[in-house]
Design a protein around this motif. Structure first.
Motif, PDB file in Angstrom:
ATOM      1  N   ALA A 230       0.838  -1.213   0.000  1.00 50.12           N
ATOM      2  CA  ALA A 230       0.000   0.000   0.000  1.00 50.12           C
ATOM      3  C   ALA A 230       0.869   1.258   0.000  1.00 50.12           C
ATOM      4  O   ALA A 230       2.026   1.216   0.433  1.00 50.12           O
ATOM      5  N   PRO A 231       0.324   2.396  -0.472  1.00 49.97           N
ATOM      6  CA  PRO A 231       1.135   3.616  -0.474  1.00 49.97           C
ATOM      7  C   PRO A 231       1.331   4.182   0.939  1.00 49.97           C
ATOM      8  O   PRO A 231       0.474   4.012   1.804  1.00 49.97           O
ATOM      9  N   THR A 232       2.451   4.861   1.110  1.00 53.23           N
ATOM     10  CA  THR A 232       2.760   5.530   2.390  1.00 53.23           C
ATOM     11  C   THR A 232       1.758   6.665   2.640  1.00 53.23           C
ATOM     12  O   THR A 232       1.344   7.341   1.694  1.00 53.23           O
ATOM     13  N   GLY A 233       1.400   6.857   3.914  1.00 53.31           N
ATOM     14  CA  GLY A 233       0.511   7.971   4.270  1.00 53.31           C
ATOM     15  C   GLY A 233       1.161   9.295   3.874  1.00 53.31           C
ATOM     16  O   GLY A 233       2.379   9.460   3.986  1.00 53.31           O
ATOM     17  N   GLY A 234       0.353  10.245   3.419  1.00 51.69           N
ATOM     18  CA  GLY A 234       0.907  11.511   2.920  1.00 51.69           C
ATOM     19  C   GLY A 234       1.462  12.372   4.052  1.00 51.69           C
ATOM     20  O   GLY A 234       0.860  12.467   5.118  1.00 51.69           O
ATOM     21  N   ILE A 235       2.606  12.974   3.778  1.00 52.13           N
ATOM     22  CA  ILE A 235       3.201  13.861   4.795  1.00 52.13           C
ATOM     23  C   ILE A 235       2.318  15.102   4.997  1.00 52.13           C
ATOM     24  O   ILE A 235       2.138  15.570   6.126  1.00 52.13           O
ATOM     25  N   ASP A 236       1.727  15.621   3.930  1.00 53.78           N
ATOM     26  CA  ASP A 236       0.891  16.827   4.083  1.00 53.78           C
ATOM     27  C   ASP A 236      -0.357  16.518   4.905  1.00 53.78           C
ATOM     28  O   ASP A 236      -0.727  17.296   5.789  1.00 53.78           O
ATOM     29  N   VAL A 257       6.866  12.470  15.439  1.00 53.79           N
ATOM     30  CA  VAL A 257       7.237  11.047  15.412  1.00 53.79           C
ATOM     31  C   VAL A 257       8.293  10.806  14.341  1.00 53.79           C
ATOM     32  O   VAL A 257       8.341  11.515  13.326  1.00 53.79           O
ATOM     33  N   SER A 258       9.135   9.786  14.571  1.00 56.04           N
ATOM     34  CA  SER A 258      10.255   9.564  13.651  1.00 56.04           C
ATOM     35  C   SER A 258       9.758   9.184  12.251  1.00 56.04           C
ATOM     36  O   SER A 258      10.447   9.446  11.258  1.00 56.04           O
ATOM     37  N   ALA A 259       8.548   8.587  12.164  1.00 56.63           N
ATOM     38  CA  ALA A 259       8.036   8.181  10.842  1.00 56.63           C
ATOM     39  C   ALA A 259       7.790   9.377   9.923  1.00 56.63           C
ATOM     40  O   ALA A 259       7.631   9.200   8.706  1.00 56.63           O
ATOM     41  N   LEU A 260       7.784  10.590  10.467  1.00 53.36           N
ATOM     42  CA  LEU A 260       7.651  11.778   9.594  1.00 53.36           C
ATOM     43  C   LEU A 260       8.796  11.816   8.588  1.00 53.36           C
ATOM     44  O   LEU A 260       8.654  12.314   7.476  1.00 53.36           O
ATOM     45  N   ASN A 261       9.944  11.264   8.998  1.00 53.98           N
ATOM     46  CA  ASN A 261      11.102  11.207   8.101  1.00 53.98           C
ATOM     47  C   ASN A 261      10.890  10.263   6.937  1.00 53.98           C
ATOM     48  O   ASN A 261      11.503  10.417   5.888  1.00 53.98           O
ATOM     49  N   LEU A 262      10.085   9.221   7.176  1.00 52.50           N
ATOM     50  CA  LEU A 262       9.841   8.236   6.115  1.00 52.50           C
ATOM     51  C   LEU A 262       8.754   8.734   5.173  1.00 52.50           C
ATOM     52  O   LEU A 262       8.815   8.525   3.973  1.00 52.50           O
ATOM     53  N   GLY A 264       8.066  11.930   4.703  1.00 56.52           N
ATOM     54  CA  GLY A 264       8.563  13.149   4.043  1.00 56.52           C
ATOM     55  C   GLY A 264      10.078  13.185   4.104  1.00 56.52           C
ATOM     56  O   GLY A 264      10.647  13.961   4.881  1.00 56.52           O
ATOM     57  N   PRO A 265      10.747  12.335   3.288  1.00 59.61           N
ATOM     58  CA  PRO A 265      12.212  12.230   3.382  1.00 59.61           C
ATOM     59  C   PRO A 265      12.882  13.598   3.257  1.00 59.61           C
ATOM     60  O   PRO A 265      12.526  14.391   2.384  1.00 59.61           O
TER      61      PRO A 265
END
Ligand code: SAM
Length: 347
Positions: A230-236, A257-262, A264-265
């Motif tokens: 599945a696609p990654t959740g949108g950073i926006d 959260v650290s997943a913000l880096n994933l 929105g690299p």
């Protein structure tokens, strides 16, 4: 009277461009008005990847037979946290899959050791346990329980095989708060099949629960899970949810959260700090087991002290010397550092 749109105005979830900049700036201003430029800085240690749950989105689900399972050792973590933790850390969060064995064998002794040997505040994120174990954790010295409701819609919760039953998860959040825990909850943004109605239900549930904080994590497709393609959740979308949460509850502790880096690299994490977050987490899980703590993929973006401090500074923020634990206890007067100094003076 203000002509600013309220936190739940239609369209904020999709805000982009100037409207989004304005939304995020308002969230940052709200956080600043309540907490100043300070962010709480805690460490996380991930102590077990055994899990009796089977969440469709999580790499540690019990059906993932490809995963080597581990439990960390008390003495190693104690040594690390007592003698080698970064100076900026005021609190520690002990996190695990849903594994009552590690709670009894490692987490409880570790909390007692940390409370005896350090001034660290202790949070735990251990899933749905039982009233007796919650009491033991409190007596040992933990005060903050992180337990996300994950998904507010009961039907969608069941479809995603989120932990246990929805009703039970909510009851446990309420029970923990009744027993005096500071409870931080949260939800995932961008899960496959999630729509605006589901997201607004998340806000409505969050504000009805007895919470001290709340997080929003972007969905990251987990390796060896039914949702791996599945696609990654949108950073926006995730950042807009964070901003709306901050405007809804200016007094809550809201983490970046650290997943913000994933999601929105390169910029996601800093954008989170610029959107009203006031808590950051340094990962101190020992390197040899870190990759097996598999929420998403093996190649994780590890938030080291260096990366965290650089991001905080770049956003014009400073690490709080007051621990989250002290903040929640209402000890606004003296920081951990000041208490430690006072203890030295007192001999
Ligand atoms: N077992 C504990 C519990 O259930 O609260 C704590 C550990 S659990 C792995 C920590 C959090 O990871 C969950 O609350 C969930 O929201 C998050 N998580 C797991 N997989 C995820 C994914 N693929 N995307 C985003 N968040 C995820």
């Amino acid at each position: 009277m203000t002509d600013e749109p309220s936190w739940d105005s239609p369209g904020l979830l999709e805000a982009r461009g100037k409207a989004q900049e304005k939304l995020h700036a308002r969230a940052a201003t709200a956080a600043n008005a309540r907490f100043g430029r300070k962010v709480f800085l805690r460490a996380v240690v991930e102590v077990s990847n055994h899990c009796r749950e089977n969440c469709s989105y999580c790499g540690m689900r019990r059906d993932n037979r490809a995963l080597a399972r581990f439990r960390a050792h008390h003495d190693k973590l104690a040594e690390l946290l007592i003698h080698h933790r970064p100076a900026s850390v005021t609190d520690v969060n002990i996190q695990a899959g849903e594994d009552p064995v590690v709670v009894r064998e490692v987490v409880l002794p570790l909390i007692r050791t940390l409370r005896r040997e350090t001034p660290l505040g202790v949070s735990v994120c251990l899933g749905t346990l039982n009233a007796a174990l919650y009491n033991e954790l409190r007596t040992a010295g933990a005060n903050i329980y992180i337990i996300k409701f994950e998904i507010a819609d009961p039907k969608y919760y069941a479809q995603m095989e989120a932990p246990g039953r929805w009703e039970e998860r909510i009851e446990h959040i309420q029970l923990l708060a009744e027993k005096g825990w500071k409870v931080s909850s949260g939800f995932i943004a961008g899960l496959p099949g999630q729509n605006a109605r589901h997201l607004l239900a998340n806000f409505n549930l969050a504000r009805q629960l007895p919470l001290a904080g709340c997080s929003v994590s972007p969905f990251i497709p987990g390796e060896s899970t039914p949702l791996s393609g599945a696609p990654t959740g949108g950073i926006d979308l995730t950042l807009n949810c964070m901003a709306m949460l901050r405007l809804m509850r200016p007094d809550w502790v809201i983490p970046a959260v650290s997943a913000l880096n994933l999601a929105g690299p390169g910029s996601g994490y800093r954008r989170g700090l610029a959107t009203g977050a006031n808590l950051v987490t340094i990962n101190l899980t020992p390197a040899e087991v870190r990759d097996d703590y598999l929420l998403y993929k093996r190649d994780r973006f590890i938030m080291t002290e260096e990366r965290i401090l650089a991001a905080i500074e770049a956003e014009g923020l400073t690490p709080s010397r007051q621990s989250l634990d002290e903040f929640y206890r209402g000890q606004v007067g003296r920081s951990t550092e000041e208490r430690a100094e006072a203890e030295v003076v007192a001999g």
